[in-house]
Design a protein around this motif. Structure first.
Motif, PDB file in Angstrom:
ATOM      1  N   LEU A 282       0.867  -1.174   0.000  1.00 21.11           N
ATOM      2  CA  LEU A 282       0.000   0.000   0.000  1.00 21.11           C
ATOM      3  C   LEU A 282       0.904   1.223   0.000  1.00 21.11           C
ATOM      4  O   LEU A 282       1.915   1.249   0.713  1.00 21.11           O
ATOM      5  CB  LEU A 282      -0.891  -0.004   1.256  1.00 21.11           C
ATOM      6  CG  LEU A 282      -1.931   1.097   1.392  1.00 21.11           C
ATOM      7  CD1 LEU A 282      -3.005   0.969   0.316  1.00 21.11           C
ATOM      8  CD2 LEU A 282      -2.575   1.038   2.770  1.00 21.11           C
ATOM      9  N   ARG A 283       0.541   2.198  -0.815  1.00 22.18           N
ATOM     10  CA  ARG A 283       1.295   3.455  -0.781  1.00 22.18           C
ATOM     11  C   ARG A 283       1.160   4.053   0.626  1.00 22.18           C
ATOM     12  O   ARG A 283       0.242   3.712   1.373  1.00 22.18           O
ATOM     13  CB  ARG A 283       0.745   4.422  -1.826  1.00 22.18           C
ATOM     14  CG  ARG A 283       1.068   4.022  -3.262  1.00 22.18           C
ATOM     15  CD  ARG A 283       0.629   5.089  -4.250  1.00 22.18           C
ATOM     16  NE  ARG A 283      -0.783   5.391  -4.186  1.00 22.18           N
ATOM     17  CZ  ARG A 283      -1.742   4.760  -4.877  1.00 22.18           C
ATOM     18  NH1 ARG A 283      -1.425   3.765  -5.681  1.00 22.18           N
ATOM     19  NH2 ARG A 283      -2.993   5.116  -4.758  1.00 22.18           N
ATOM     20  N   PRO A 284       2.050   4.976   0.998  1.00 24.43           N
ATOM     21  CA  PRO A 284       1.943   5.590   2.325  1.00 24.43           C
ATOM     22  C   PRO A 284       0.538   6.119   2.596  1.00 24.43           C
ATOM     23  O   PRO A 284      -0.025   6.873   1.799  1.00 24.43           O
ATOM     24  CB  PRO A 284       2.966   6.735   2.261  1.00 24.43           C
ATOM     25  CG  PRO A 284       4.002   6.236   1.295  1.00 24.43           C
ATOM     26  CD  PRO A 284       3.207   5.488   0.247  1.00 24.43           C
ATOM     27  N   THR A 285      -0.027   5.663   3.704  1.00 25.58           N
ATOM     28  CA  THR A 285      -1.397   6.012   4.103  1.00 25.58           C
ATOM     29  C   THR A 285      -1.461   5.974   5.623  1.00 25.58           C
ATOM     30  O   THR A 285      -1.345   4.902   6.219  1.00 25.58           O
ATOM     31  CB  THR A 285      -2.415   5.003   3.516  1.00 25.58           C
ATOM     32  OG1 THR A 285      -2.216   4.883   2.107  1.00 25.58           O
ATOM     33  CG2 THR A 285      -3.838   5.404   3.822  1.00 25.58           C
ATOM     34  N   GLU A 286      -1.615   7.150   6.231  1.00 28.19           N
ATOM     35  CA  GLU A 286      -1.729   7.223   7.685  1.00 28.19           C
ATOM     36  C   GLU A 286      -2.962   8.018   8.069  1.00 28.19           C
ATOM     37  O   GLU A 286      -3.338   8.973   7.384  1.00 28.19           O
ATOM     38  CB  GLU A 286      -0.504   7.911   8.304  1.00 28.19           C
ATOM     39  CG  GLU A 286       0.748   7.072   8.275  1.00 28.19           C
ATOM     40  CD  GLU A 286       1.827   7.605   9.206  1.00 28.19           C
ATOM     41  OE1 GLU A 286       1.532   7.831  10.405  1.00 28.19           O
ATOM     42  OE2 GLU A 286       2.957   7.796   8.734  1.00 28.19           O
ATOM     43  N   VAL A 287      -3.565   7.618   9.172  1.00 29.98           N
ATOM     44  CA  VAL A 287      -4.692   8.358   9.737  1.00 29.98           C
ATOM     45  C   VAL A 287      -4.293   8.772  11.151  1.00 29.98           C
ATOM     46  O   VAL A 287      -3.826   7.952  11.939  1.00 29.98           O
ATOM     47  CB  VAL A 287      -5.983   7.505   9.770  1.00 29.98           C
ATOM     48  CG1 VAL A 287      -7.099   8.242  10.506  1.00 29.98           C
ATOM     49  CG2 VAL A 287      -6.420   7.137   8.357  1.00 29.98           C
TER      50      VAL A 287
ATOM     51  N   ILE B 222      -3.363  11.218   5.758  1.00 29.06           N
ATOM     52  CA  ILE B 222      -2.204  11.640   4.992  1.00 29.06           C
ATOM     53  C   ILE B 222      -1.889  10.479   4.060  1.00 29.06           C
ATOM     54  O   ILE B 222      -1.665   9.351   4.512  1.00 29.06           O
ATOM     55  CB  ILE B 222      -0.987  11.970   5.896  1.00 29.06           C
ATOM     56  CG1 ILE B 222      -1.305  13.153   6.824  1.00 29.06           C
ATOM     57  CG2 ILE B 222       0.220  12.299   5.049  1.00 29.06           C
ATOM     58  CD1 ILE B 222      -1.889  12.782   8.135  1.00 29.06           C
ATOM     59  N   SER B 223      -1.897  10.759   2.746  1.00 25.95           N
ATOM     60  CA  SER B 223      -1.710   9.681   1.783  1.00 25.95           C
ATOM     61  C   SER B 223      -0.877  10.143   0.600  1.00 25.95           C
ATOM     62  O   SER B 223      -0.795  11.331   0.300  1.00 25.95           O
ATOM     63  CB  SER B 223      -3.071   9.172   1.285  1.00 25.95           C
ATOM     64  OG  SER B 223      -3.814  10.229   0.702  1.00 25.95           O
ATOM     65  N   GLU B 224      -0.263   9.174  -0.043  1.00 24.57           N
ATOM     66  CA  GLU B 224       0.517   9.427  -1.247  1.00 24.57           C
ATOM     67  C   GLU B 224      -0.202   8.762  -2.410  1.00 24.57           C
ATOM     68  O   GLU B 224      -0.537   7.583  -2.341  1.00 24.57           O
ATOM     69  CB  GLU B 224       1.922   8.858  -1.094  1.00 24.57           C
ATOM     70  CG  GLU B 224       2.831   9.117  -2.278  1.00 24.57           C
ATOM     71  CD  GLU B 224       4.209   8.529  -2.080  1.00 24.57           C
ATOM     72  OE1 GLU B 224       4.599   7.666  -2.889  1.00 24.57           O
ATOM     73  OE2 GLU B 224       4.882   8.927  -1.112  1.00 24.57           O
TER      74      GLU B 224
ATOM     75  N   VAL C  30       1.548  13.978  -2.239  1.00 22.78           N
ATOM     76  CA  VAL C  30       1.086  13.717  -0.870  1.00 22.78           C
ATOM     77  C   VAL C  30      -0.068  14.662  -0.562  1.00 22.78           C
ATOM     78  O   VAL C  30      -0.027  15.852  -0.898  1.00 22.78           O
ATOM     79  CB  VAL C  30       2.240  13.894   0.140  1.00 22.78           C
ATOM     80  CG1 VAL C  30       1.744  13.772   1.578  1.00 22.78           C
ATOM     81  CG2 VAL C  30       3.338  12.864  -0.146  1.00 22.78           C
ATOM     82  N   TRP C  31      -1.075  14.105   0.094  1.00 24.22           N
ATOM     83  CA  TRP C  31      -2.300  14.846   0.393  1.00 24.22           C
ATOM     84  C   TRP C  31      -2.669  14.689   1.856  1.00 24.22           C
ATOM     85  O   TRP C  31      -2.489  13.616   2.442  1.00 24.22           O
ATOM     86  CB  TRP C  31      -3.448  14.323  -0.470  1.00 24.22           C
ATOM     87  CG  TRP C  31      -3.130  14.368  -1.930  1.00 24.22           C
ATOM     88  CD1 TRP C  31      -2.597  13.348  -2.693  1.00 24.22           C
ATOM     89  CD2 TRP C  31      -3.289  15.473  -2.809  1.00 24.22           C
ATOM     90  NE1 TRP C  31      -2.433  13.778  -3.978  1.00 24.22           N
ATOM     91  CE2 TRP C  31      -2.845  15.066  -4.090  1.00 24.22           C
ATOM     92  CE3 TRP C  31      -3.765  16.770  -2.636  1.00 24.22           C
ATOM     93  CZ2 TRP C  31      -2.867  15.913  -5.185  1.00 24.22           C
ATOM     94  CZ3 TRP C  31      -3.793  17.608  -3.740  1.00 24.22           C
ATOM     95  CH2 TRP C  31      -3.343  17.190  -4.991  1.00 24.22           C
ATOM     96  N   LEU C  32      -3.209  15.745   2.435  1.00 23.50           N
ATOM     97  CA  LEU C  32      -3.781  15.700   3.778  1.00 23.50           C
ATOM     98  C   LEU C  32      -5.275  15.980   3.607  1.00 23.50           C
ATOM     99  O   LEU C  32      -5.654  16.990   3.014  1.00 23.50           O
ATOM    100  CB  LEU C  32      -3.133  16.753   4.681  1.00 23.50           C
ATOM    101  CG  LEU C  32      -3.530  16.687   6.162  1.00 23.50           C
ATOM    102  CD1 LEU C  32      -2.387  17.186   7.023  1.00 23.50           C
ATOM    103  CD2 LEU C  32      -4.792  17.462   6.459  1.00 23.50           C
TER     104      LEU C  32
END
Length: 152
Positions: free
Chosen positions: A68-73, A102-104, A110-112
């Motif tokens: 999974l691409r970078p994905t944080e909550v 926050i995801s790529e 990168v998006w917030l």
């Protein structure tokens, strides 16, 4: 008649899709996903918010041999503000505490993203609480811009 029904259906689908897009506010970051998440967490802590959880979905996916691409909550809140929203309509509690994603994307941008307070107002039929809704919107906007923008 069928042509009118088809046109109405296309219009309904298009407007529903537009509403779904407006339920989130998304800001492009000038930093990596990890740095954006770190910056956001640091900023909200400095502003007196509580960080309840930070969920790294990429790491969790790797733990089950998936990619999974970078994905944080980041789950965060401030009882002073959140309680005021729940006093307006207690059902708003289902959307609290606040969350920032926050995801790529596939283009390495990168998006917030976070829930649009106006969407929450509509979703929970919140009336007469514009002051608290505006306070929440302003805070989320300030926090997201601070975490994603390079200094001038």
């Amino acid at each position: 008649m069928i042509k009118n029904i088809s046109l109405a259906l296309v219009t309904l689908i298009a407007s529903t899709h537009a509403l779904a897009l407006e339920s989130l506010i998304t800001v492009e970051s000038h930093y990596s996903a990890k740095e954006t998440a770190d910056r956001f967490e640091s900023i909200i802590k400095d502003k007196g918010f509580t960080v309840f959880a930070r969920i790294d979905h990429q790491k969790n996916a790797a733990g089950v041999n998936l990619t999974l691409r970078p994905t944080e909550v980041i789950v965060f809140g401030n009882p002073n503000i959140g309680t005021q929203l729940m006093q307006c309509n207690q059902l708003a509690a289902i959307d609290l505490p606040q969350k920032a994603l926050i995801s790529e994307d596939a283009d390495n941008k990168v998006w917030l993203s976070y829930n649009n307070p106006q969407y929450l107002k509509q979703r929970h039929n919140i009336a007469g609480c514009d002051k608290v809704m505006n306070k929440i919107a302003a805070a989320l906007n300030t926090l997201s811009i601070a975490a994603t923008s390079k200094p001038l």
